[in-house]
Write a protein that holds these residues in place. Structure first.
Motif, PDB file in Angstrom:
ATOM      1  N   ASN A 216       0.837  -1.199   0.000  1.00 54.57           N
ATOM      2  CA  ASN A 216       0.000   0.000   0.000  1.00 54.57           C
ATOM      3  C   ASN A 216       0.874   1.252   0.000  1.00 54.57           C
ATOM      4  OD1 ASN A 216       0.828   0.313   2.736  1.00 54.57           O
ATOM      5  ND2 ASN A 216      -0.831  -1.041   3.381  1.00 54.57           N
ATOM      6  N   TYR A 217       0.234   2.371  -0.215  1.00 57.56           N
ATOM      7  CA  TYR A 217       0.961   3.632  -0.418  1.00 57.56           C
ATOM      8  C   TYR A 217       1.770   4.061   0.809  1.00 57.56           C
ATOM      9  CZ  TYR A 217      -0.639   5.114  -5.057  1.00 57.56           C
ATOM     10  OH  TYR A 217      -0.830   5.247  -6.421  1.00 57.56           O
ATOM     11  N   ILE A 218       1.298   3.740   1.988  1.00 61.80           N
ATOM     12  CA  ILE A 218       1.987   4.210   3.190  1.00 61.80           C
ATOM     13  C   ILE A 218       3.377   3.584   3.332  1.00 61.80           C
ATOM     14  CG2 ILE A 218       1.198   2.453   4.845  1.00 61.80           C
ATOM     15  CD1 ILE A 218       0.723   4.784   6.823  1.00 61.80           C
ATOM     16  N   GLY A 219       3.611   2.485   2.639  1.00 69.44           N
ATOM     17  CA  GLY A 219       4.932   1.866   2.672  1.00 69.44           C
ATOM     18  C   GLY A 219       5.947   2.609   1.822  1.00 69.44           C
ATOM     19  N   PHE A 220       5.474   3.527   0.967  1.00 60.81           N
ATOM     20  CA  PHE A 220       6.362   4.230   0.048  1.00 60.81           C
ATOM     21  C   PHE A 220       6.416   5.746   0.260  1.00 60.81           C
ATOM     22  CE2 PHE A 220       5.243   0.307  -2.083  1.00 60.81           C
ATOM     23  CZ  PHE A 220       6.428  -0.089  -2.693  1.00 60.81           C
ATOM     24  N   LEU A 221       5.391   6.310   0.884  1.00 57.98           N
ATOM     25  CA  LEU A 221       5.307   7.766   1.005  1.00 57.98           C
ATOM     26  C   LEU A 221       5.145   8.179   2.467  1.00 57.98           C
ATOM     27  CD1 LEU A 221       2.817   8.294  -1.954  1.00 57.98           C
ATOM     28  CD2 LEU A 221       5.241   8.931  -1.964  1.00 57.98           C
ATOM     29  N   ASP A 222       5.677   9.352   2.794  1.00 60.48           N
ATOM     30  CA  ASP A 222       5.562   9.882   4.148  1.00 60.48           C
ATOM     31  C   ASP A 222       4.302  10.745   4.225  1.00 60.48           C
ATOM     32  OD1 ASP A 222       5.768  11.031   6.607  1.00 60.48           O
ATOM     33  OD2 ASP A 222       7.867  11.646   6.406  1.00 60.48           O
ATOM     34  N   PHE A 223       3.240  10.163   4.772  1.00 62.55           N
ATOM     35  CA  PHE A 223       1.958  10.860   4.806  1.00 62.55           C
ATOM     36  C   PHE A 223       1.898  11.947   5.888  1.00 62.55           C
ATOM     37  CE2 PHE A 223       0.730   7.551   1.994  1.00 62.55           C
ATOM     38  CZ  PHE A 223      -0.376   8.027   1.301  1.00 62.55           C
ATOM     39  N   LYS A 224       3.002  12.163   6.604  1.00 60.62           N
ATOM     40  CA  LYS A 224       3.066  13.263   7.562  1.00 60.62           C
ATOM     41  C   LYS A 224       3.483  14.564   6.878  1.00 60.62           C
ATOM     42  CE  LYS A 224       4.295  10.216  11.432  1.00 60.62           C
ATOM     43  NZ  LYS A 224       5.333   9.876  12.443  1.00 60.62           N
ATOM     44  N   TRP A 259       7.401  15.086 -17.161  1.00 65.52           N
ATOM     45  CA  TRP A 259       7.563  16.333 -16.402  1.00 65.52           C
ATOM     46  C   TRP A 259       6.974  16.174 -15.000  1.00 65.52           C
ATOM     47  CZ3 TRP A 259       4.043  19.500 -13.991  1.00 65.52           C
ATOM     48  CH2 TRP A 259       4.542  20.714 -13.520  1.00 65.52           C
ATOM     49  N   GLN A 260       5.823  15.526 -14.879  1.00 72.17           N
ATOM     50  CA  GLN A 260       5.218  15.332 -13.555  1.00 72.17           C
ATOM     51  C   GLN A 260       6.117  14.487 -12.650  1.00 72.17           C
ATOM     52  OE1 GLN A 260       0.927  14.382 -13.286  1.00 72.17           O
ATOM     53  NE2 GLN A 260       0.851  14.540 -15.521  1.00 72.17           N
ATOM     54  N   LEU A 261       6.703  13.450 -13.201  1.00 76.59           N
ATOM     55  CA  LEU A 261       7.598  12.590 -12.421  1.00 76.59           C
ATOM     56  C   LEU A 261       8.821  13.372 -11.948  1.00 76.59           C
ATOM     57  CD1 LEU A 261       7.397   9.404 -14.682  1.00 76.59           C
ATOM     58  CD2 LEU A 261       6.422   9.649 -12.390  1.00 76.59           C
ATOM     59  N   GLU A 262       9.363  14.175 -12.836  1.00 78.93           N
ATOM     60  CA  GLU A 262      10.534  14.985 -12.468  1.00 78.93           C
ATOM     61  C   GLU A 262      10.177  16.005 -11.388  1.00 78.93           C
ATOM     62  OE1 GLU A 262      13.419  15.074 -16.374  1.00 78.93           O
ATOM     63  OE2 GLU A 262      11.807  16.544 -16.270  1.00 78.93           O
ATOM     64  N   HIS A 263       8.975  16.540 -11.448  1.00 79.11           N
ATOM     65  CA  HIS A 263       8.539  17.506 -10.428  1.00 79.11           C
ATOM     66  C   HIS A 263       8.609  16.889  -9.039  1.00 79.11           C
ATOM     67  CE1 HIS A 263       6.061  20.338  -8.174  1.00 79.11           C
ATOM     68  NE2 HIS A 263       5.262  19.334  -7.842  1.00 79.11           N
ATOM     69  N   TRP A 264       8.102  15.658  -8.886  1.00 80.32           N
ATOM     70  CA  TRP A 264       8.102  15.015  -7.579  1.00 80.32           C
ATOM     71  C   TRP A 264       9.504  14.565  -7.166  1.00 80.32           C
ATOM     72  CZ3 TRP A 264       4.453  15.829  -4.296  1.00 80.32           C
ATOM     73  CH2 TRP A 264       3.190  16.193  -4.763  1.00 80.32           C
ATOM     74  N   MET A 265      10.333  14.258  -8.121  1.00 77.47           N
ATOM     75  CA  MET A 265      11.732  13.951  -7.808  1.00 77.47           C
ATOM     76  C   MET A 265      12.423  15.175  -7.202  1.00 77.47           C
ATOM     77  SD  MET A 265      12.796  11.806 -11.217  1.00 77.47           S
ATOM     78  CE  MET A 265      14.542  11.707 -10.772  1.00 77.47           C
ATOM     79  N   GLU A 266      12.228  16.313  -7.856  1.00 76.35           N
ATOM     80  CA  GLU A 266      12.853  17.549  -7.384  1.00 76.35           C
ATOM     81  C   GLU A 266      12.309  17.949  -6.009  1.00 76.35           C
ATOM     82  OE1 GLU A 266      12.007  20.269 -10.489  1.00 76.35           O
ATOM     83  OE2 GLU A 266      13.491  19.430 -11.881  1.00 76.35           O
ATOM     84  N   LEU A 267      11.008  17.813  -5.813  1.00 73.94           N
ATOM     85  CA  LEU A 267      10.404  18.177  -4.534  1.00 73.94           C
ATOM     86  C   LEU A 267      10.923  17.283  -3.413  1.00 73.94           C
ATOM     87  CD1 LEU A 267       8.403  20.301  -3.570  1.00 73.94           C
ATOM     88  CD2 LEU A 267       6.577  18.592  -3.764  1.00 73.94           C
ATOM     89  N   ASN A 268      11.174  16.037  -3.729  1.00 76.10           N
ATOM     90  CA  ASN A 268      11.688  15.116  -2.718  1.00 76.10           C
ATOM     91  C   ASN A 268      13.086  15.492  -2.244  1.00 76.10           C
ATOM     92  OD1 ASN A 268      11.577  12.499  -1.194  1.00 76.10           O
ATOM     93  ND2 ASN A 268      13.328  12.053  -2.514  1.00 76.10           N
ATOM     94  N   THR A 269      13.895  16.096  -3.117  1.00 72.87           N
ATOM     95  CA  THR A 269      15.246  16.494  -2.705  1.00 72.87           C
ATOM     96  C   THR A 269      15.198  17.572  -1.628  1.00 72.87           C
ATOM     97  OG1 THR A 269      15.421  18.199  -4.436  1.00 72.87           O
ATOM     98  CG2 THR A 269      16.175  15.971  -5.003  1.00 72.87           C
ATOM     99  N   ARG A 270      14.062  18.312  -1.559  1.00 70.60           N
ATOM    100  CA  ARG A 270      13.932  19.386  -0.574  1.00 70.60           C
ATOM    101  C   ARG A 270      13.113  18.976   0.649  1.00 70.60           C
ATOM    102  NH1 ARG A 270      12.737  22.014  -5.495  1.00 70.60           N
ATOM    103  NH2 ARG A 270      10.525  22.213  -4.949  1.00 70.60           N
ATOM    104  N   GLU A 271      12.179  18.024   0.461  1.00 69.43           N
ATOM    105  CA  GLU A 271      11.234  17.736   1.546  1.00 69.43           C
ATOM    106  C   GLU A 271      11.265  16.291   2.055  1.00 69.43           C
ATOM    107  OE1 GLU A 271       7.292  19.060   0.655  1.00 69.43           O
ATOM    108  OE2 GLU A 271       7.962  20.890  -0.351  1.00 69.43           O
ATOM    109  N   ASP A 272      12.096  15.439   1.470  1.00 75.74           N
ATOM    110  CA  ASP A 272      12.157  14.031   1.894  1.00 75.74           C
ATOM    111  C   ASP A 272      10.764  13.405   1.979  1.00 75.74           C
ATOM    112  OD1 ASP A 272      14.869  13.557   2.056  1.00 75.74           O
ATOM    113  OD2 ASP A 272      15.030  14.280   4.122  1.00 75.74           O
ATOM    114  N   LEU A 273      10.100  13.373   0.865  1.00 74.95           N
ATOM    115  CA  LEU A 273       8.735  12.849   0.826  1.00 74.95           C
ATOM    116  C   LEU A 273       8.701  11.321   0.847  1.00 74.95           C
ATOM    117  CD1 LEU A 273       7.271  15.198  -1.922  1.00 74.95           C
ATOM    118  CD2 LEU A 273       7.214  15.500   0.559  1.00 74.95           C
ATOM    119  N   TYR A 274       9.805  10.711   0.405  1.00 69.50           N
ATOM    120  CA  TYR A 274       9.800   9.253   0.339  1.00 69.50           C
ATOM    121  C   TYR A 274      11.186   8.617   0.465  1.00 69.50           C
ATOM    122  CZ  TYR A 274      10.663  10.630  -4.576  1.00 69.50           C
ATOM    123  OH  TYR A 274      11.132  11.217  -5.718  1.00 69.50           O
TER     124      TYR A 274
END
Length: 368
Positions: A216-224, A259-274
């Motif tokens: 499930n998604y919670i195993g891959f993403l930080d829902f906090k 482009w959408q995939l790259e957006h979330w990659m870039e955001l993760n470098t700043r916010e540690d989303l996953y």
């Protein structure tokens, strides 16, 4: 007419008669050889370089089926095995796109050209790692997990620009069914890709909790994290495995999926989303976000997985493995390694490396 002239005529006639007899004998010998060895007459000096399976090439026409695979040097044997399994189990007009690094190109070309795989249609593309600049965290732990080639699937339209549809396969896979059937999987209108849901019956039986695999998604993403909360995704939503992707490239382009995939990659470098989730994957989370409840599904028998997870692979019966159309050794234990379930199935499709650089590691009787 003088006696000398008569003798000359007689000698000429005898010579002609002799040549006629020799010619007939040679023709009879040729007929005999052809009957005893039908292929002998077809042997030409250069045909020794042709594959014995050349006849199959004559029927591999029609619509091309683009299949993309990545090829890391240390896993090159895996790439060869999956290509061989796809090729031998289908008469479809498959064209492989192999994405690799510069230092692997020569080794790969040698392996394909000097083995029975020489007639496979393929093109080799070198991955440009600069495209990942600013999209992958510089944290040492993250960098170790960020193997550049794992992101090649994000750029499918770029690697097969003339195709409307394509298949992506991980390298730790063996295809036992006709790839045409997988390619013909129907995608719903507006969907750019089809994946295998982790809750399907054929794969969920192999999931082992605590082994780094989640369904499930919670195993891959930080829902906090606020950015994840804003998406309104349900944490218990069934995840999917991107080791097999059927992509509608027209929709992929129209929806700017890359482009959408790259957006979330870039955001993760700043916010540690996953980056620090239990699943320890930085390739799957962007796909989960972008394709949340907006993807089609693949027949479960076309993606039987978790064969590389401790104890999980052995839960499947030999009969079930034989019936599966695609096997995936996702997890830590690969079929070319020392400890893996059903490595004998993988061995059937492995083609030995003519350079001797790659060899499967097998447990011997004397090993502890």
């Amino acid at each position: 007419m003088t006696l000398r002239r008569v003798n000359v005529i007689i000698l000429v006639l005898l010579a002609v008669a002799f040549l006629i007899i020799v010619q007939r004998n040679l023709l009879n010998l040729s007929d005999f050889l052809h009957k005893e060895h039908p292929d002998a007459a077809a042997v030409l000096p250069f045909e020794s370089e042709l594959s014995p399976d050349l006849g199959l090439e004559l029927v591999r026409k029609g619509e091309e089926i683009p299949v993309l695979i990545t090829a890391a040097e240390e896993r090159l044997g895996a790439v060869v095995a999956v290509m061989n399994s796809v090729y031998q189990n289908s008469k479809a007009n498959v064209v492989f796109t192999i994405v690799t690094m510069n230092d692997t190109v020569d080794h790969l070309k040698t392996w394909l050209s000097r083995t029975k795989l020489k007639n496979i249609k393929f093109k080799i593309v070198v991955f440009n790692t600069k495209i990942l600049n600013g999209k992958v965290s510089k944290d040492p732990q993250t960098l170790q997990a960020a193997k550049p080639l794992t992101f090649a699937r994000f750029y499918l339209p770029a690697y097969v620009p003339d195709a409307e549809k394509a298949i992506y396969l991980d390298d730790d896979i063996i295809v036992q069914g006709d790839i045409q059937e997988l390619y013909d999987t129907s995608l719903k209108p507006g969907h750019a890709a089809a994946f295998s849901d982790d809750c399907d019956s054929a794969s969920a039986k192999g999931i082992v909790r605590g082994a780094g695999n989640q369904n499930n998604y919670i195993g891959f993403l930080d829902f906090k994290k606020e950015s994840i909360k804003k998406l309104g995704m349900r944490a218990n939503t069934c995840s999917f495995n991107p080791g097999v992707i059927i992509a509608n490239l027209t929709e992929w382009r129209n929806q700017n999926i890359t482009w959408q995939l790259e957006h979330w990659m870039e955001l993760n470098t700043r916010e540690d989303l996953y980056s620090k989730t239990l699943a320890e994957s930085i390739t799957t989370p962007p796909l989960l976000i972008v394709f949340y409840k907006h993807h089609s599904t693949i027949d479960p028998m076309w993606h039987v997985r978790h064969l590389g997870v401790t104890g999980a692979g052995n839960r499947n019966s030999p009969q079930f493995i034989k019936a599966a159309k695609l096997l995936h050794w996702n997890g830590h234990y690969k079929p070319w390694g020392r400890a893996s379930a059903f490595s004998d199935v993988w061995d059937k499709w492995f083609v030995p490396d003519p350079t001797g650089k790659f060899s499967p590691v097998r447990r011997h009787a004397g090993d502890n």
